[in-house]
Design a protein around this motif. Structure first.
Motif, PDB file in Angstrom:
ATOM      1  N   GLU A  43     131.702  55.110  29.130  1.00  0.00           N
ATOM      2  CA  GLU A  43     131.514  55.926  27.955  1.00  0.00           C
ATOM      3  C   GLU A  43     131.500  57.585  28.153  1.00  0.00           C
ATOM      4  O   GLU A  43     131.821  58.194  27.627  1.00  0.00           O
ATOM      5  CB  GLU A  43     130.223  55.352  27.208  1.00  0.00           C
ATOM      6  N   GLU A  44     130.580  57.737  29.389  1.00  0.00           N
ATOM      7  CA  GLU A  44     130.560  59.150  29.727  1.00  0.00           C
ATOM      8  C   GLU A  44     131.929  59.813  29.898  1.00  0.00           C
ATOM      9  O   GLU A  44     132.028  61.180  29.818  1.00  0.00           O
ATOM     10  CB  GLU A  44     129.796  59.135  31.019  1.00  0.00           C
ATOM     11  N   GLU A  45     132.993  59.157  30.271  1.00  0.00           N
ATOM     12  CA  GLU A  45     134.338  59.889  30.494  1.00  0.00           C
ATOM     13  C   GLU A  45     135.044  59.988  29.226  1.00  0.00           C
ATOM     14  O   GLU A  45     136.247  60.458  29.021  1.00  0.00           O
ATOM     15  CB  GLU A  45     135.054  58.934  31.276  1.00  0.00           C
ATOM     16  N   ARG A  46     134.522  59.387  27.844  1.00  0.00           N
ATOM     17  CA  ARG A  46     135.106  59.666  26.714  1.00  0.00           C
ATOM     18  C   ARG A  46     135.836  60.795  26.200  1.00  0.00           C
ATOM     19  O   ARG A  46     136.706  61.116  25.717  1.00  0.00           O
ATOM     20  CB  ARG A  46     134.363  58.915  25.672  1.00  0.00           C
ATOM     21  N   THR A  52     141.784  62.366  22.121  1.00  0.00           N
ATOM     22  CA  THR A  52     140.867  63.243  21.521  1.00  0.00           C
ATOM     23  C   THR A  52     141.364  64.795  21.580  1.00  0.00           C
ATOM     24  O   THR A  52     141.194  65.504  20.759  1.00  0.00           O
ATOM     25  CB  THR A  52     139.483  62.980  22.149  1.00  0.00           C
ATOM     26  N   TRP A  53     141.757  65.306  22.778  1.00  0.00           N
ATOM     27  CA  TRP A  53     142.159  66.468  22.978  1.00  0.00           C
ATOM     28  C   TRP A  53     143.199  66.859  21.971  1.00  0.00           C
ATOM     29  O   TRP A  53     143.397  68.188  21.329  1.00  0.00           O
ATOM     30  CB  TRP A  53     142.555  66.782  24.448  1.00  0.00           C
ATOM     31  N   THR A  54     144.133  66.078  21.873  1.00  0.00           N
ATOM     32  CA  THR A  54     145.448  66.241  20.947  1.00  0.00           C
ATOM     33  C   THR A  54     144.954  66.400  19.514  1.00  0.00           C
ATOM     34  O   THR A  54     145.239  67.314  18.665  1.00  0.00           O
ATOM     35  CB  THR A  54     146.414  64.956  20.973  1.00  0.00           C
ATOM     36  N   LEU A 343     133.360  71.614  23.287  1.00  0.00           N
ATOM     37  CA  LEU A 343     133.760  71.086  22.007  1.00  0.00           C
ATOM     38  C   LEU A 343     133.674  69.644  21.852  1.00  0.00           C
ATOM     39  O   LEU A 343     132.809  69.133  20.831  1.00  0.00           O
ATOM     40  CB  LEU A 343     134.924  71.946  21.449  1.00  0.00           C
ATOM     41  N   ILE A 344     134.406  68.976  22.584  1.00  0.00           N
ATOM     42  CA  ILE A 344     134.545  67.433  22.620  1.00  0.00           C
ATOM     43  C   ILE A 344     133.294  66.820  23.138  1.00  0.00           C
ATOM     44  O   ILE A 344     133.010  66.087  22.233  1.00  0.00           O
ATOM     45  CB  ILE A 344     136.138  67.431  23.442  1.00  0.00           C
ATOM     46  N   GLN A 345     132.944  67.365  24.147  1.00  0.00           N
ATOM     47  CA  GLN A 345     131.623  66.811  24.574  1.00  0.00           C
ATOM     48  C   GLN A 345     130.452  66.724  23.367  1.00  0.00           C
ATOM     49  O   GLN A 345     129.624  65.861  23.339  1.00  0.00           O
ATOM     50  CB  GLN A 345     131.163  67.490  25.901  1.00  0.00           C
ATOM     51  N   GLU A 357     141.878  58.141  19.066  1.00  0.00           N
ATOM     52  CA  GLU A 357     142.748  57.867  17.888  1.00  0.00           C
ATOM     53  C   GLU A 357     143.874  56.794  18.380  1.00  0.00           C
ATOM     54  O   GLU A 357     144.382  56.929  19.291  1.00  0.00           O
ATOM     55  CB  GLU A 357     143.423  59.130  17.252  1.00  0.00           C
ATOM     56  N   ASN A 358     143.877  55.808  17.225  1.00  0.00           N
ATOM     57  CA  ASN A 358     144.912  54.705  17.751  1.00  0.00           C
ATOM     58  C   ASN A 358     146.476  55.199  17.226  1.00  0.00           C
ATOM     59  O   ASN A 358     146.524  55.441  16.054  1.00  0.00           O
ATOM     60  CB  ASN A 358     144.492  53.388  17.140  1.00  0.00           C
ATOM     61  N   TYR A 359     147.490  55.338  18.165  1.00  0.00           N
ATOM     62  CA  TYR A 359     148.794  56.021  17.701  1.00  0.00           C
ATOM     63  C   TYR A 359     149.703  54.725  17.587  1.00  0.00           C
ATOM     64  O   TYR A 359     150.760  54.951  16.978  1.00  0.00           O
ATOM     65  CB  TYR A 359     149.174  56.722  18.657  1.00  0.00           C
ATOM     66  N   LEU A 360     149.379  53.332  17.880  1.00  0.00           N
ATOM     67  CA  LEU A 360     150.271  52.351  18.165  1.00  0.00           C
ATOM     68  C   LEU A 360     150.161  51.531  16.612  1.00  0.00           C
ATOM     69  O   LEU A 360     149.501  50.728  16.662  1.00  0.00           O
ATOM     70  CB  LEU A 360     150.098  51.490  19.247  1.00  0.00           C
TER      71      LEU A 360
END
Ligand code: HAM
Length: 445
Positions: A43-46, A52-54, A343-345, A357-360
């Protein structure tokens, strides 16, 4: 194949050192890989999920379009001179944190520690000024600072920054702050504090500097080592030290706001009114000075309680005079930089970040070589129509293939067997409901 000496996979070192490789092929300290969600281990690595970056970067680009800021991409290293002149030799960044090296022709180069000086170098060198009186630029990219790594502080971090060049009016300051505030609101980030201050012009800052030194002089021995070092070269920086002993010594320090001239005072008051008019909550923080030498007039910082010690998501201010200092015209300018890691953290700590996000949309599982051939045609057509899809080409058993589709987060799975090829239709399973239906191949989408 692994390296005989260190057990690493010698993708690079095999070429460099042959079998004598002793270097572990690990990412250097303080740097991180941003990787697909499926490879993250906890979880900590999320915050490291590239999905998420994209999506965060897409939001950044969208807000820049809304505010009419255009992207500038500068090289990740520049002549060292640019940062010496641009950031200031008395700053921590220049004195301690730069990654500086000589190139093969013995010219000193530095990995950019921040984005303002490079953006201005491009502005001046490209003669952008000829194009009009107002320029609004943004950038996204890695910055390098040799700092002591800790949560939220890295030796390579990424910044989104904007620079508005030309107007010196308070509306320009307010627009830049508004852009950042709207970005954070759109991303769903809350618990924010917007701190603003005014550092005045060089003359009033000079007067203040003397007043502050007089105030600090009798307290010098009680200041931290870092602050004692800053006393002569950069006493204002002592004000934003987080060391408890420094905070205690400076709590009754004179305020820079009392030294402003009429013009700066007016500017700062109008800015506050503008922020009130558009509903941006802020506090005036008279100790806010920022860590780079180029600021004057307005400075601001956005902090969050979600981040612990490294609580600044972003900050910036006015740096009228810097463009001239770098060899350009005497133009006013205002901007900010935001750390994308932070920002993401913050997003994730506040639980507002959607799961990566799920792209598939559709994952095909062919049951044999003939079916695979058909599957290949199908995904080609679907992709041409813009549907994110893929096919399992590993030839594994159905049970394992289904488990893998699950790991990938596929929304739907289509199994193609012999029957399906004959009928021109496939069984499609919607993964979250378990519902299955037969769909004609030409109707897939
Ligand atoms: P800065 O405050 O040095 O400003 O950096 C901007 C933001 O980058 C910080 O608020 C923080 O979120 C992030 N940041 C900085 N260092 C690190 C680090 N080691 N690890 C992770 N994140 C970090 C500037 O760089 C100015 N150029 C901003 C600016 C643009 N001012 C005017 N225009």
């Amino acid at each position: 194949m692994t390296c005989r000496f260190s057990g690493c996979r010698p993708i690079i070192c095999r070429f460099l050192a042959g079998d004598n490789c002793t270097v572990k092929c690990q990412v250097p300290k303080g740097l991180t890989d941003i990787i697909p969600n499926q490879y993250l281990k906890s979880e900590e690595e999320r915050w490291r999920a590239s999905e998420t970056w994209t999506s965060t970067e897409a939001e950044i680009r969208s807000i820049c379009k809304l505010f009419q800021f255009s992207e500038v991409r500068t090289p990740i290293f520049e002549r060292t001179e640019l940062f010496l002149r641009g950031i200031g030799e008395g700053t921590d960044i220049v004195s301690k944190e730069m990654y500086t090296f000589d190139d093969k022709a013995k010219r000193s180069m530095t990995l950019r520690p921040e984005g303002t000086a490079p953006a201005l170098r491009a502005f001046i060198e490209g003669g952008f000024e000829q194009a009009g009186p107002l320029h609004k630029l943004f950038y996204i990219g890695p910055m390098f600072r040799y700092e002591r790594p800790q949560a939220g502080r890295y030796r390579q971090h990424h910044q989104f920054g904007v620079e508005a060049i030309g107007p010196s009016v308070p509306e320009q300051d307010a627009e830049v702050i508004d852009l950042l505030y709207q970005l954070l609101s759109r991303l769903g980030i809350g618990e924010l504090t917007v701190g603003i201050n005014c550092l005045g012009n060089p003359k009033s800052r000079g007067i203040y500097r003397n007043e502050l030194k007089q105030f600090l002089h009798p307290r010098l021995s009680r200041l931290s080592e870092d602050s004692q070092r800053r006393f002569e070269a950069n006493p204002l920086r002592i004000l934003d030290s987080k060391e408890p002993m420094d905070m205690e010594c400076t709590k009754d320090a004179p305020s820079i706001l009392d030294c402003l001239d009429a013009e700066d005072r007016d500017h700062f008051e109008i800015l506050q009114q503008l922020l009130k008019d558009i509903g941006i909550p802020f506090t005036v923080q008279k100790r806010l000075v920022r860590g780079l030498d180029y600021y004057n007039g307005t400075v601001f910082e956005v902090t969050t309680s979600a981040l612990g010690a490294q609580n600044s998501i972003g900050g910036g201010g006015r740096y009228d005079g810097l463009i001239r200092q770098l060899g350009g015209s005497d133009l006013a300018a205002m901007g900010f930089g935001v750390g994308i890691e932070r920002l993401i953290q913050t997003l994730l700590k506040q639980n507002k970040g959607s799961k990566a996000e799920n792209y598939l949309d559709l994952w095909l599982i062919p049951m044999g070589p003939k079916e695979r051939q058909l599957g290949f045609q199908i995904i080609h057509k679907l992709r041409a129509r813009g549907l994110p899809c893929g096919m399992d080409t590993t030839c594994r058993k159905l049970k394992k293939a289904m488990a893998y589709a699950h790991t990938l987060g596929a929304k739907r799975v289509a199994i193609i067997g012999e029957n399906e090829v004959e009928k021109g239709a496939v069984r499609v399973k919607t993964m979250n409901t378990g519902v299955e239906e037969t769909v004609l191949i030409e109707e897939l989408g």
